[in-house]
Scaffold this active site. Structure first.
Site, PDB file in Angstrom:
ATOM      1  N   MET A 183       0.849  -1.205   0.000  1.00  0.00           N
ATOM      2  CA  MET A 183       0.000   0.000   0.000  1.00  0.00           C
ATOM      3  C   MET A 183       0.879   1.247   0.000  1.00  0.00           C
ATOM      4  O   MET A 183       1.053   1.885   1.026  1.00  0.00           O
ATOM      5  CB  MET A 183      -0.924  -0.038   1.205  1.00  0.00           C
ATOM      6  CG  MET A 183      -1.738  -1.320   1.258  1.00  0.00           C
ATOM      7  SD  MET A 183      -2.912  -1.360   2.613  1.00  0.00           S
ATOM      8  CE  MET A 183      -1.822  -1.481   3.999  1.00  0.00           C
ATOM      9  N   ASP A 184       1.377   1.576  -1.161  1.00  0.00           N
ATOM     10  CA  ASP A 184       2.350   2.656  -1.262  1.00  0.00           C
ATOM     11  C   ASP A 184       1.662   3.938  -1.751  1.00  0.00           C
ATOM     12  O   ASP A 184       0.747   3.870  -2.563  1.00  0.00           O
ATOM     13  CB  ASP A 184       3.442   2.236  -2.256  1.00  0.00           C
ATOM     14  CG  ASP A 184       4.719   3.000  -2.053  1.00  0.00           C
ATOM     15  OD1 ASP A 184       4.796   3.800  -1.101  1.00  0.00           O
ATOM     16  OD2 ASP A 184       5.647   2.806  -2.854  1.00  0.00           O
ATOM     17  N   GLY A 185       2.114   5.083  -1.258  1.00  0.00           N
ATOM     18  CA  GLY A 185       1.639   6.366  -1.780  1.00  0.00           C
ATOM     19  C   GLY A 185       0.725   7.139  -0.841  1.00  0.00           C
ATOM     20  O   GLY A 185       0.149   8.143  -1.234  1.00  0.00           O
TER      21      GLY A 185
END
Ligand SMILES: *[C@@H]1O[C@H](CO)[C@@H](O)[C@H](O)[C@H]1NC(C)=O
Ligand SMILES: *[C@@H]1O[C@H](CO)[C@@H](O)[C@H](O)[C@H]1NC(C)=O
Ligand SMILES: CC(=O)N[C@H]1CO[C@H](CO)[C@@H](O)[C@@H]1O
Length: 264
Positions: free
Chosen positions: A41-43
């Site tokens: 779950m990047d960003g």
């Protein structure tokens, strides 16, 4: 008046678009469905900066997106979801940010423990994977309680990786295998696999990492040898149904290949 009509047209387009995506989703559900999808779950930080969201609420949009994606996956028939919550390396970030993440985690565990609507509806068994001592005593205890409470559920599984890195998992598994191995016995691949934290689930069919990064960042290195990797440029809270449709289409297109690889 015109702006009112414009607004209505926009709404109509949005509703039609959602409807269309749902139709595609239903059509896809007739084909082969992956058993296990993993998410990095990047960003979240970039999303917060873009939308002027303060530190206090930085991870809330990401949590909402997570619940929405997880529900869609379960409804489609995906049995296992794994999420990379934060790695051991993340813990080197600013302490204030770690504290926010921990607070959110504690709050969500408590919600799940008190009002298990989600757990009940989807028959979820929750696992926290990794070195849970990094959570601190309170949260560690709450996490253990949640695992015990859901231990009889077998419909779907949610694996939350915290204090996890792949290399740490491997070292741990090697150590356990040596420790459990009998004298003069060669350690086999299966011995090590059995000791992996992730041995509770089959290897993921798809790994999705948001925000356009194309690195695995020490996540499931052992388990992704044949996984389909998908790295849309959307930031995690922006990852929508459309991206899931795209991932699924790709999976179904390569299904025969994956089947062959997994068997060998
Ligand atoms: C887990 O992390 C804690 C704190 O960082 C550390 O002291 C402990 O040795 C780790 N446990 C294992 C099994 O590696
Ligand atoms: C799970 O099942 C066992 C054995 O049937 C039972 O003793 C235990 O209370 C159950 N746990 C929960 C949380 O329902
Ligand atoms: C489908 C199913 O078995 N759901 C159970 C999951 O675990 C919760 C908490 O123990 C139960 O309340 C559900 O009935």
């Amino acid at each position: 008046m015109t702006s009112h009509i414009k607004f209505q047209v926009k709404q109509l387009i949005r509703i039609s678009y959602d409807f269309l995506l749902r139709c595609i989703f239903h059509i896809l559900s007739v084909g082969p469905i992956p058993t296990h999808i993993a998410f990095i779950m990047d960003g979240n930080r970039r999303y917060a900066r873009k939308n002027n969201i303060g530190l206090k609420d930085r991870y809330r949009p990401g949590f909402l997106a997570l619940m929405s994606r997880v529900k869609h996956c379960y409804e489609l028939g995906v049995k296992y979801i794994t999420i990379f919550a934060f790695s051991l390396d993340n813990l080197r970030r600013q302490p204030e940010e770690i504290q926010r993440l921990m607070e959110l985690l504690r709050e969500k565990i408590e919600v799940f423990l008190e009002n298990d609507g989600f757990i009940k509806k989807y028959g979820v068994r929750l696992y926290f994977v990794g070195n849970l001592t990094v959570l601190g005593e309170d949260i560690h205890a709450a996490a253990n309680r949640l695992m015990e409470e859901t231990a009889n559920n077998t419909t779907t599984y949610l694996l939350v990786c915290v204090g996890y890195t792949s290399t740490y998992e491997m070292v741990h598994a090697f150590e356990e295998s040596i420790h459990l191995g009998k004298e003069n016995r060669i350690i086999e691949l299966e011995d090590i696999e059995k000791q992996m934290y992730m041995s509770i689930a089959p290897k993921p069919d798809i790994l999705i990492r948001s925000s356009g990064e194309t690195r695995l960042s020490n996540f499931l290195l052992w388990q992704t040898e044949f996984s389909l990797l998908y790295c849309p440029s959307a930031l995690w809270p922006e990852l929508g149904l459309w991206h899931m449709v795209w991932a699924l289409l790709n999976y179904q297109r390569h299904y025969a290949y994956f089947q062959k690889k997994m068997k060998n």
